[in-house]
Design an enzyme around this catalytic site. Structure first.
Site, short mmCIF file in Angstrom:
data_model
loop_
_atom_site.label_atom_id
_atom_site.label_comp_id
_atom_site.label_asym_id
_atom_site.label_seq_id
_atom_site.Cartn_x
_atom_site.Cartn_y
_atom_site.Cartn_z
N HIS A 16 47.16 38.93 37.91
CA HIS A 16 45.86 39.75 38.08
C HIS A 16 44.50 38.97 38.02
O HIS A 16 43.42 39.42 37.65
CB HIS A 16 45.45 40.75 36.92
N GLU A 69 39.69 43.68 44.19
CA GLU A 69 40.54 42.50 44.51
C GLU A 69 40.35 42.36 45.96
O GLU A 69 40.20 41.21 46.51
CB GLU A 69 41.89 42.81 44.07
#
Ligand code: AMP
Length: 399
Positions: free
Chosen positions: A178, A383
């Site tokens: 992550h 992201e």
């Protein structure tokens, strides 16, 4: 420059998420998902000009076929002309990659070699890279690694207390995942706090189907809860998070489980799903909790307790604390989980601002505490934007 677009691809083992966005304005031109690839229900859906379109792919359609369909969509809608790069999310970069890179044959070889650490993910990422190379032969391909942000961890944070040779010879250590999400929300948090990132002490909790916590000191990851694989750390949708490693011999010797069965148990049948015996989906569990389902309440309580403990532990590497950040599907939307976690963290002096906590949902960011001192922030992650920005930056550096 403002007309530059980047195609972002995120290949999972049976899925492909995609988006075309402008790295400078963060405008999303097209976004979508191909799922159930390799099965009879393979399908693709996308949103363009605010219109959602769903397509059934051929039964057992592959990643390559999904990308071919995506190429058709791009051509039909005249979107190819502004594309300057394809950015790929690559799950595991091992110790090889501390930042994003332009992909060439040598880089692909390293990604393939690193597949021993991510046997499900890296091969899928490579399939996406090779299919995109064929489809967009004129565009540079960029790899953005989930692990790269955490390469700043020190040995005391990344080593397991195992025979050192396992680290030296086999690369057995904590890597963390992550990374793009933790990086992004940390930058946003510094902006919200009106501080320089190099003067910020942050703990970010990315709570989606996978969950991880990261301690970010002066802009650098100094510790994170996921390890060699994404299984370590806090409780997740279907993953157990930390367990006693002695469980492995108990399950093999007492119950005759195989390694494959245990892997499935810990990755796919545990976490919120395993505890609740109902669902891995936080929304479903919250509804069940309010309807009086005690097993759902138990699952949410274990989730929050373990999460709060992990967050509290990260004041050790940080030494100071400006803010904790909630992000990911649960972190961005569940006012209940945030309230429970902040209540458990009352030692830090957090006072929940109920109205702000209810308002900071569905894409809305905000400060959700009312006290002096460390605060709690909700920040939607992005992201895809980090991947697009890294791609734009790398091609600028290369020219
Ligand atoms: P992600 O993997 O980031 O898409 O997050 C998926 C998780 O977010 C699932 O557990 C969802 O139940 C959870 N989630 C999404 N929306 C909500 C919501 N409104 N309330 C609670 N949880 C949510």
């Amino acid at each position: 420059m403002s007309q530059q677009h980047v195609l972002v691809l995120n290949c999972g083992s049976s899925s492909l998420k995609f988006a075309i966005l402008n790295p400078h304005t963060a405008t999303v031109v097209l976004s979508g998902l191909a799922e159930c690839l390799g099965s009879d229900t393979a399908r693709l859906s996308y949103r363009f000009n605010n219109i959602k379109t769903a397509i059934n792919l051929a039964p057992k359609a592959s990643h390559q076929q999904a990308i071919a369909t995506l190429v058709d969509i791009i051509k039909e809608n005249d979107l190819a002309q502004h594309l300057v790069a394809v950015g790929h999310r690559v799950v595991h970069g091992g110790e090889h990659f501390t930042r994003s890179v332009i992909i060439d044959a040598a880089i692909k070889k390293v990604i393939a070699q690193t597949a021993n650490l991510a046997p499900l993910h890296n091969p899928a990422n490579l399939i996406g890279i090779e299919a995109a190379e064929l489809a967009f032969a004129n565009l540079p391909q960029i790899a953005v690694f989930d692990t790269a942000f955490h390469q700043t961890m020190s040995a005391e944070a990344y080593l397991y207390a195992l025979p050192y040779s396992l680290y030296e010879k086999e690369g057995v250590r904590r890597y963390g995942f992550h990374g793009t999400s933790h990086f992004y929300v940390a930058q946003q948090a510094a902006t919200m706090l009106k501080k320089s990132i190099t003067d910020s002490y942050l703990i970010s909790a990315h709570l989606g189907n996978g969950c991880s916590v990261c301690a970010i000191k002066q802009g650098q990851s100094v510790d994170t809860s996921m390890g060699l694989t994404p299984l370590e750390g806090v409780v997740m949708g279907t993953r157990s998070g930390d367990i006693d490693p002695g469980l492995f011999s108990f399950l093999t010797q007492q119950l005759g489980y195989s390694a494959v069965t245990i892997d499935t148990l810990l990755n796919k049948e545990s976490g919120l799903l395993g505890l609740s015996q109902l669902s891995n989906d936080c929304r479903t569990l919250e509804e069940a909790h309010y309807a009086g389902n005690l097993q759902a309440t138990l699952a949410l309580d274990v989730f929050c307790y373990r999460l709060a403990k992990q967050i509290a532990a990260y004041v050790v590497p940080l030494g100071e604390l400006d803010a904790i950040i909630f992000t990911g599907g649960i972190g961005e939307n569940s006012s209940l989980i945030r309230e429970k976690v902040l209540t458990l963290l009352r030692f830090f002096g957090f006072t929940l601002d109920n109205d702000a906590n209810l308002a900071a949902r569905f894409g809305q960011s905000g400060v959700i505490t009312a006290n002096e001192g460390p605060c709690a922030l909700v920040i939607p992650t992005n992201e895809e934007l980090v991947i697009a920005q890294d791609a734009a930056q790398l091609i600028k550096e290369a020219n």
